[in-house]
Scaffold this active site. Structure first.
Site, mmCIF file in Angstrom:
data_model
loop_
_atom_site.group_PDB
_atom_site.id
_atom_site.type_symbol
_atom_site.label_atom_id
_atom_site.label_comp_id
_atom_site.label_asym_id
_atom_site.label_seq_id
_atom_site.Cartn_x
_atom_site.Cartn_y
_atom_site.Cartn_z
ATOM 1 N N ASN A 1 -8.126 3.491 8.473
ATOM 2 C CA ASN A 1 -7.318 2.577 9.294
ATOM 3 C C ASN A 1 -7.661 2.330 10.641
ATOM 4 O O ASN A 1 -7.670 1.090 11.209
ATOM 5 C CB ASN A 1 -5.879 2.172 8.748
ATOM 6 N N GLY B 1 0.734 -1.049 0.314
ATOM 7 C CA GLY B 1 0.150 -0.276 0.685
ATOM 8 C C GLY B 1 0.941 1.279 -0.163
ATOM 9 O O GLY B 1 0.191 2.120 -0.549
ATOM 10 N N THR C 1 11.878 -6.913 -12.138
ATOM 11 C CA THR C 1 11.377 -8.126 -11.754
ATOM 12 C C THR C 1 10.365 -8.096 -11.090
ATOM 13 O O THR C 1 10.579 -8.368 -10.100
ATOM 14 C CB THR C 1 12.324 -9.159 -12.530
ATOM 15 N N CYS D 1 3.048 7.181 23.999
ATOM 16 C CA CYS D 1 3.843 8.228 25.056
ATOM 17 C C CYS D 1 5.234 8.262 24.859
ATOM 18 O O CYS D 1 5.646 7.704 23.312
ATOM 19 C CB CYS D 1 3.725 6.483 26.114
ATOM 20 N N GLN E 1 -7.474 -0.106 3.118
ATOM 21 C CA GLN E 1 -8.478 -0.532 4.408
ATOM 22 C C GLN E 1 -9.601 -1.698 4.137
ATOM 23 O O GLN E 1 -10.414 -2.065 4.277
ATOM 24 C CB GLN E 1 -8.776 -0.003 5.013
ATOM 25 N N HIS F 1 -2.039 -7.224 1.835
ATOM 26 C CA HIS F 1 -1.424 -8.129 4.065
ATOM 27 C C HIS F 1 -3.144 -7.381 4.322
ATOM 28 O O HIS F 1 -3.367 -7.926 5.467
ATOM 29 C CB HIS F 1 -0.417 -7.720 4.462
HETATM 30 C C1 LIG Z 1 -5.733 3.121 4.898
HETATM 31 C C2 LIG Z 1 -3.796 2.581 4.734
HETATM 32 N N1 LIG Z 1 -3.236 3.107 3.730
HETATM 33 C C3 LIG Z 1 -1.942 2.175 3.648
HETATM 34 C C4 LIG Z 1 -1.135 0.946 4.467
HETATM 35 C C5 LIG Z 1 0.432 1.432 4.044
HETATM 36 O O1 LIG Z 1 -0.199 -0.323 3.819
HETATM 37 P P1 LIG Z 1 1.436 -1.285 4.114
HETATM 38 O O2 LIG Z 1 1.394 -1.593 4.706
HETATM 39 O O3 LIG Z 1 0.982 -2.598 2.353
HETATM 40 O O4 LIG Z 1 2.301 -0.382 2.710
HETATM 41 C C6 LIG Z 1 -1.598 1.269 5.408
HETATM 42 C C7 LIG Z 1 -1.343 0.243 6.253
HETATM 43 O O5 LIG Z 1 -1.557 -0.266 7.104
HETATM 44 C C8 LIG Z 1 -2.861 1.209 5.755
HETATM 45 O O6 LIG Z 1 -3.909 1.285 6.629
#
Ligand SMILES: Cc1ncc(COP(=O)(O)O)c(C=O)c1O
Length: 399
Positions: A175, A95, A261, A346, A203, A225
């Site tokens: 997220n 992402g 690749t 924190c 998400q 993931h």
């Molecule tokens: C909204 C959002 N965008 C992007 C990412 C980043 O994705 P990646 O961990 O595959 O780089 C995350 C991961 O927490 C996410 O929650």
């Protein structure tokens, strides 16, 4: 009602093992927004590329054939989920890279036309940080505010667009709190003004519909993931005709948009995960469990708990709840075996709210007590009941 689970759902062992050395303490995984287990069907789809098919998909001989077919099959599976053309999909490392490619790629290709980008204050760092980087290169970035539920006002977007605006990037679903943005409305506004529109859908894939033409977007990021594929793979949808400059220069892979690749192994995993994600029906069971969880918390804790995020425009798996006046991190620290996240960190002995909660205007008293529980295909009613029981024992019985 228990969560609907496909035959391919992750095994119970992945979620509720006994913690070594702690008698009768069960693990519960409620952090699916952080990462999901790899679905067994995804692992099975990847296996041949660990064992047998080693050819480079760009080669012209027999060893490349299976790899090339698999790569294009995977691309087709991603495209089928997003309902776009296969050649509009660029494989990335996840992402973050997809977001970087969207933002920097559009800026590099369109900087002659303009230098203004619009995003929101609640984006993931994988959007905020590339924006900060582009500001150092001369871009001007507007960060739109959100209301108390985490939603932007499309009229704010309308007012922010200028003749110099080249890109709007607004996340599909957040997220931390799960709030879903009015992407269709925002994308329409951008289109009317001739401005490209990107959404970070990391998400939302597999949780809500992510069809690019329904949403009306020009670019869309996904992360493997978060959707039962491995870490280290993702994709960017780039609408036909939209030019982006590459981040990685090299061979002409991915139609010159991302050199290197391709990992057929990871692409095969993402493709299978996207095929599974087309079926949103397991999310109905997840939503039922999520709502049962919230009702049970309200019953036990009354007005000492409050919901953070939008009550209805929210991912079906996400429950961000504040134990008002308490500290989320401390609660989680004392709930051995329960995996979830907090919205505060924190720093130098001081609790700081996340930028998302800050942007939503959440007070420190509420934000400090926030815990994000995110459910998934493997979550069961027993998991939820156990977590409610553990929270009750910790916060009421033990005081
Ligand atoms: C909204 C959002 N965008 C992007 C990412 C980043 O994705 P990646 O961990 O595959 O780089 C995350 C991961 O927490 C996410 O929650």
């Amino acid at each position: 009602m228990p969560a609907c689970r496909s035959k391919a759902a992750p095994s119970r062992r992945q979620h509720r093992e006994l913690i070594p050395g702690v008698l009768n303490m069960q693990r519960v995984y409620l952090d699916y927004n952080a990462s999901t287990p790899i679905d067994p069907a995804v692992a099975a789809a990847m296996r041949p590329f660990l064992a047998d098919h080693y050819g480079n998909p760009s080669s012209g001989h027999w060893a490349a054939a299976a790899a090339k077919v698999a790569l294009e099959t995977a691309r087709g599976q991603v495209a089928a989920l997003l309902r776009c053309r296969s050649d509009e999909i660029v494989f990335t490392s996840g992402g973050s890279e997809a977001n970087n490619l969207a933002l920097k790629g559009v800026f590099f290709a369109h900087r002659e036309r303009g230098d203004h980008i619009i995003t929101t204050r609640i984006e993931h760092p994988a959007i905020i940080e590339p924006c900060r980087f582009l500001e150092r290169l001369g871009a001007r970035v507007t960060y739109l505010p959100v209301d108390g539920t985490g939603r932007i006002d499309p009229d704010d977007l309308r007012r922010a667009i200028t003749p110099r605006t080249i890109l709007v990037s607004i996340m599909h679903a957040n997220n931390e709190v799960g709030t879903i943005q009015p992407i269709e409305d925002c994308a329409r506004i951008a289109r009317e003004r001739g401005v490209l529109f990107h959404t970070d859908a990391a998400q939302s894939v597999g949780k809500v519909a992510t069809e690019v033409n329904e949403l009306g977007v020009d670019l869309l990021s996904i992360a493997g993931h978060k959707a039962y594929a491995p870490k280290g793979v993702g994709a960017l949808f780039v609408r036909d005709g939209v030019s982006i400059g590459p981040l990685l220069h090299g061979g002409g892979h991915e139609h010159g948009r991302r050199a290197g690749t391709e990992s057929v192994l990871l692409a095969a995993g993402l493709g299978k995960a996207c095929e599974l994600a087309r079926d949103l029906s397991p999310m109905e069971g997840v939503r039922t469990l999520r709502d049962r969880f919230w009702e049970a918390l309200q019953k036990q804790f009354g007005n000492r708990v409050c919901l953070i995020g939008h009550p209805t425009h929210r991912l079906p798996n996400t429950l961000n709840v504040s134990f008002v006046g308490r500290t989320g991190a401390e609660i989680l620290g004392r709930l051995d075996g329960i995996a979830a996240s907090t919205g505060s960190a924190c720093h130098s002995g001081r609790i700081e709210l996340s930028p998302v909660l800050n942007a939503m205007g959440v007070t420190p008293e509420v934000g400090m007590g926030a815990i994000r529980f995110s459910l998934g295909r493997g979550t069961t009613r027993e998991d939820i009941d156990l977590v409610v029981e553990r929270l009750t024992n910790l916060l009421i019985t033990a005081g």
